[in-house]
Scaffold this motif. Structure first.
Motif: not given
Length: 589
Positions: A13-22, A122-132
């Motif tokens: 999910a984080l890789k897909e997010l990076e693709r979208l923002t890049s 589906n992106l939310i938990t991977p994002l939070i999981n980076q910090y918590v």
């Protein structure tokens, strides 16, 4: 979602997010092409694009106008009455989402909209999981609620966007992995009786209190309503827990059946714990931490009008548990995510995801003092593309969606706070023209003025009493919050109490559909209050604002909503009488 993969999890999910923002610019152009290809046979677009053989994107940008609901409403009405979805979209409209502002605006929704919403969730938990850390070690106590539904003349459902999502297969049949292990059974979420739903969901959360590692609701206001509900009903919870079954007050059969799996036997020790926690002190400061001692964060919308609830939430959580605001969405379109969820609520910003829809922006000018103005445009509207917005500038968001909204003004005012790769991040500033909001209600200055004018003409003026001036504010010091309107009227003595109570209810019944629903059906907004102030109070208010702003009398306009504590102190010091609505305003689903 047109063949795109949906179930991104974890690192994927984080890789897909990076693709979208890049690749935000390229993805936005591709999304617009796909929207136009899907909707090329619609009556609406063919008004503006007469040749689809080439350069359809440039033709769209040149010819298709920026619109509000007023312009799209005739098409919506025709579809609601039974004409084909092809008036505005190439895919069948499956339902309409009712908005949270004014008389219910019907936003078209197609089946694949749920795919896009699920993608974002589906992106939310991977994002939070980076910090918590440790999100796989327990349960999530999220308090979700559905709203009353209706249908169009041709039978299409009309639901809030969240009700639609909770009823969808995407939510109902979500994978029950470690990140979707909710304390609330689905049946309790889908119960239309908000009191029974709240009771069962809170009880389920208490039964799993040691396992709850994250808790929340969609809006911060709902969490405070839950705390208030808990204060009133904790003794009932203890009785049910001690007995091992629900009391007779919960008569919804699906709720009772679902809760029988959670409350499967008596738990006397747990009942003792809850009783001790809830009655050991007159202060409920930190009650969230005491009831759910392993909670790692609280998730809710705390931006915009919801920021007024942050102090209360911090009080009840004893400031030990972070408040997280994860996503940005509207009835028209799901929009983006907060890439730094542990930031302070005052620093929350959202990165718009370029695959959710096509985004454009109307620049809002700022004055020498850096403040923006949302006066109506006098010149032709010029749109700015997503990747071309400027840091620090203010914009109004315009969306084009697969479901048939083309260059539609949502009304949200945003400020650019930075860039994540090529995708800009925005701080939500306000909803254009909204002056009062407690929960889902969003009352504009025009609606407030109209309702007060109608009430005073009907009730005061025939008695030779006239409203000289007024202002308002959203009082959230108690739960539920309520509107307070300050009136300065001529003549002494004041009209009798019964007449002013009638004025309260007349103002409420002049407000919009969503406000009346929140008051009558949802009970998320309390009775409106009119406070009568001494003659000359608004002159003192003018003096205060002029002294603060350094403006002249010629420039001064009485604000129709005040938020300054100094102004509120002045107004409250001059109150001579106070009156509340004696009943709920008329409302129908």
């Amino acid at each position: 979602m047109d063949g795109e993969k949906l179930e991104y999890k974890g690192e994927e999910a984080l890789k897909e997010l990076e693709r979208l923002t890049s690749n935000a610019g390229e993805i936005q152009e591709e999304i617009l092409k796909r929207i136009l290809e899907q909707n090329r046979d619609t009556e609406y677009l063919n008004k503006y694009i007469d040749d689809w053989s080439a350069k359809i994107v440039s033709k769209f940008k040149k010819n298709v106008p920026v619109i509000t609901y007023k312009e799209i409403r005739p098409y919506i009405v025709r579809i609601a009455n039974g004409e084909g979805s092809s008036l505005i979209t190439g895919h069948p409209i499956t339902e309409f989402s009712g908005t949270s502002e004014g008389e219910p605006k019907l936003m078209p929704s197609i089946a694949e909209d749920h795919d896009r919403r699920t993608f974002l969730y589906n992106l939310i938990t991977p994002l939070i999981n980076q910090y918590v850390m440790g999100l796989d070690e327990g349960k999530a106590m999220y308090l979700y609620f559905v709203k009353a539904e209706s249908s169009t003349p041709c039978g299409l459902p009309v639901r809030t966007v969240l009700t639609s999502y909770y009823r969808s297969r995407h939510f109902q049949h979500r994978p029950h992995d470690i990140f979707n292990d909710f304390t609330s059974p689905n049946a309790t979420i889908l119960c239309y009786d908000s009191n029974q739903s709240m009771y069962c969901q809170l009880l389920a959360g208490i039964l799993h209190r040691r396992k709850v590692i994250r808790l929340g609701a969609v809006f911060a206001s709902a969490l405070l309503r839950a705390i208030s509900f808990l204060e009133r009903h904790w003794r009932d919870f203890c009785l049910d827990i001690r007995a091992g079954k629900l009391g007779a007050a919960i008569d919804d059969p699906e709720c009772r059946y679902a809760m029988s799996d959670v409350l499967d036997r008596p738990y006397p020790d747990l009942a003792d714990e809850i009783e001790q926690i809830c009655c050991e002190t007159t202060s409920w400061k930190g009650i969230i931490c005491r009831l759910w001692p392993n909670a790692k964060f609280i998730e809710a919308v705390v931006t915009g009008s919801m920021s007024q609830y942050v102090p209360a939430l911090r009080y009840y959580s004893d400031e030990k548990v972070p408040l997280i605001c994860t996503m940005y969405a509207s009835s028209e379109c799901y929009l983006g995510v907060n890439l730094r969820p542990l930031c302070d609520h005052s620093e929350v910003c959202f990165t718009l995801l370029p695959n959710m829809g096509y985004f454009e922006f109307i620049a809002i000018p700022t004055g020498e003092n850096g403040m923006f103005s949302v006066e109506e445009e006098k010149d032709e509207i010029k749109l700015v593309e997503l990747v071309n917005v400027k840091l620090g500038c203010y914009y109004e968001l315009v969306v084009t969606t697969f479901s048939g909204l083309n260059r539609y003004r949502i009304g949200d005012v945003l400020q650019v706070t930075g860039f994540e790769k090529k995708a800009p991040s925005f701080r939500f500033i306000c909803r254009r023209n909204v002056v009062l909001s407690i929960d889902n209600d969003k009352t504009s200055e025009e609606d407030l003025h109209r309702s007060i004018t109608v009430a005073t003409k009907k009730l005061l003026e025939p008695r030779h009493t006239f409203l000289l001036e007024y202002t308002s504010y959203a009082d959230t010091s108690s739960v539920p919050g309520h509107y307070v309107i300050y009136w300065e009227i001529n003549g002494t003595p004041h009209p009798d109490a019964q007449l002013l109570k009638e004025c309260c209810i007349a103002v409420e019944e002049g407000l919009d559909y969503v406000y009346r629903r929140c008051r009558t059906n949802d009970k998320s907004v309390g009775p409106l209050e009119i406070r009568i102030v001494k003659k000359g109070t608004f002159e003192k208010l003018m003096d205060l604002f002029i002294a603060q702003a350094g403006a002249s009398i010629n420039q001064y306009k009485t604000p129709r909503c005040v938020k300054s504590q100094a102004a509120l102190n002045l107004l409250n010091a001059n109150v001579t009488a106070s009156y509340f609505s004696p009943r709920d305003p008329a409302w129908t689903a």
